[in-house]
Scaffold this active site. Structure first.
Site, mmCIF file in Angstrom:
data_model
loop_
_atom_site.group_PDB
_atom_site.id
_atom_site.type_symbol
_atom_site.label_atom_id
_atom_site.label_comp_id
_atom_site.label_asym_id
_atom_site.label_seq_id
_atom_site.Cartn_x
_atom_site.Cartn_y
_atom_site.Cartn_z
ATOM 1 N N LYS A 176 20.265 -0.033 13.573
ATOM 2 C CA LYS A 176 18.974 -0.667 13.840
ATOM 3 C C LYS A 176 18.008 -0.471 12.669
ATOM 4 O O LYS A 176 17.195 -1.350 12.369
ATOM 5 C CB LYS A 176 18.379 -0.121 15.130
ATOM 6 C CG LYS A 176 19.188 -0.432 16.383
ATOM 7 C CD LYS A 176 19.192 -1.924 16.715
ATOM 8 C CE LYS A 176 20.439 -2.660 16.343
ATOM 9 N NZ LYS A 176 20.408 -4.092 16.728
ATOM 10 N N TYR A 235 24.248 3.923 16.152
ATOM 11 C CA TYR A 235 23.438 2.822 16.688
ATOM 12 C C TYR A 235 22.052 2.829 16.058
ATOM 13 O O TYR A 235 21.555 1.786 15.600
ATOM 14 C CB TYR A 235 23.330 2.939 18.204
ATOM 15 C CG TYR A 235 22.442 1.881 18.818
ATOM 16 C CD1 TYR A 235 22.886 0.566 18.944
ATOM 17 C CD2 TYR A 235 21.148 2.175 19.245
ATOM 18 C CE1 TYR A 235 22.082 -0.426 19.481
ATOM 19 C CE2 TYR A 235 20.336 1.195 19.786
ATOM 20 C CZ TYR A 235 20.794 -0.090 19.903
ATOM 21 O OH TYR A 235 19.988 -1.069 20.428
#
Length: 377
Positions: free
Chosen positions: A201, A197
């Protein structure tokens, strides 16, 4: 009794300080009248995406809700038409985990919508849930799908300049470290999910940076936006059910409502005068410094090339960049069959290379002057 009152007062004072300094979001201003303009918001059936779409609709824009779930997307479009008084809010199916779906969405959009002024990549996932794919699902949904969609819709953005691309990122990018030897490796286990994750990002921030360099001088600008700590569906989706009664009150106290989380993406989409800051990262409606890994131009360009391969944009297989793309996948796949957990409406996130446009005619980074970073304290 006095000690209890004093303690309660101190707790209340501490909460007020936390709320106004960390939780409460500044209100977005910017362009007030968007009549005649068209915006696409991915993941707009709930949470931040829905609040972003609502504000755009209230300002008169034609808003396309690009969502994975037809049922939830059409329900959200109905709600937004009712609440905004704007009947030009429509749903179009998009599954960012399925690149054929991304191409089908682009084909449908370009054949039916003459304008595209604002493209907001809001949809995303924080976990793979019980889904096990042969690829990195988090990177596919959070980065590769939006990357491909931007390529496919870029010709329309360029004909409607000045236009903008907003990529909703996260402060989690600060923990990201891209390993280009295994970008698309499947993610297994919660530790790998946390890492993947953060990596996705970071990819968002680097994508906005490289896209800005590629598009300098075209009238299309782009920004990475951090919505802040938000109490949305994403927060509790993958938390064990027995923890929900404990976490819900805490989330209500210390996290922003989705409307607050929408303010920075809206700022990047609507604020006048920020064009010279194209490619930068915004938080709390102001530009913010990023760590060295997020402003590494070589890594940004390397990610760009890797993303082209992952998205099926191979050398020599691109259509003319000044023409509207005509993807080969003209039949939309079943948009409700993807097994990964639904996000704010993920329509995001493997088919092989197809005839799709590239950005080969726009200015390359080597021809662009480096934009100085501004430290924000």
């Amino acid at each position: 009794m006095e000690a209890l009152l004093l303690g309660a007062g101190l707790l209340l004072g501490a909460y007020v300080l936390v709320y106004y300094n960390l939780v409460k979001a500044p209100r977005c201003g910017g362009i007030g009248n968007l009549r005649g303009r068209t915006a696409v918001v991915t993941g707009a059936n709930s949470g931040i995406g829905k609040m972003t779409a609502l504000e755009l609709a209230r300002r008169g824009a034609r808003v396309v809700l690009a969502c994975r779930s037809r049922e939830r997307g059409e329900a959200a479009a109905f709600d937004l038409r009712q609440e905004s008084g704007n009947n030009e809010v429509i749903f179009m199916a998009l599954d960012l985990a399925n690149l054929a779906s991304v191409r089908a969405f682009a084909t449908a959009f370009l054949s039916s919508e003459p304008r595209l002024d604002i493209l907001i990549h809001n949809a995303g996932i924080s976990s793979c849930g019980r889904t096990r794919e042969a690829f990195n699902l988090l990177l596919r949904v959070n980065h590769v799908g939006p990357f491909l969609l931007t390529h496919l819709l870029l010709p329309r953005l360029k004909t409607c300049t000045p236009s903008r691309v907003v990529v909703v990122s996260s402060a989690a990018h600060r923990r990201g470290r891209l390993d280009f030897t295994c970008l698309d490796r499947p993610v297994v286990g919660w530790r790998q999910e946390l890492r993947a994750y953060a990596d996705s990002k970071l990819a968002n921030v680097l994508f906005a940076r490289e896209l800005a360099a590629q598009l300098e001088g075209t009238g299309v600008t782009c920004y990475a936006a951090h919505p802040g700590p938000v109490n949305s569906e994403l927060f509790l989706r993958h938390v064990p059910g027995w923890l929900h009664p404990l976490l819900r009150p805490m989330a209500w106290l210390v996290l922003r409502a989705p409307r607050g989380g929408a303010q920075t993406p809206l700022y990047c989409a609507l604020q006048e005068g920020i064009e010279p800051l194209s490619g930068r990262y915004f938080s709390n409606c102001r530009v913010e410094e990023v760590p060295p890994a997020a402003r590494d131009d070589r890594a940004a360009h390397r990610l760009w090339e890797a993303s082209k391969r992952l998205a099926g944009l191979g050398p020599g297989k691109d259509a003319q960049p000044d023409e509207d793309p005509q993807p080969e996948d003209t039949e939309a796949p079943s948009f409700l069959s993807t097994p990964y957990p639904e996000e704010h409406t993920i329509s995001e996130h493997h088919p092989g290379p197809e005839s799709v446009p590239d950005l080969s005619t726009v200015t390359h980074r080597s021809q662009v002057k480096a934009k100085p970073e501004t430290q924000v304290f």
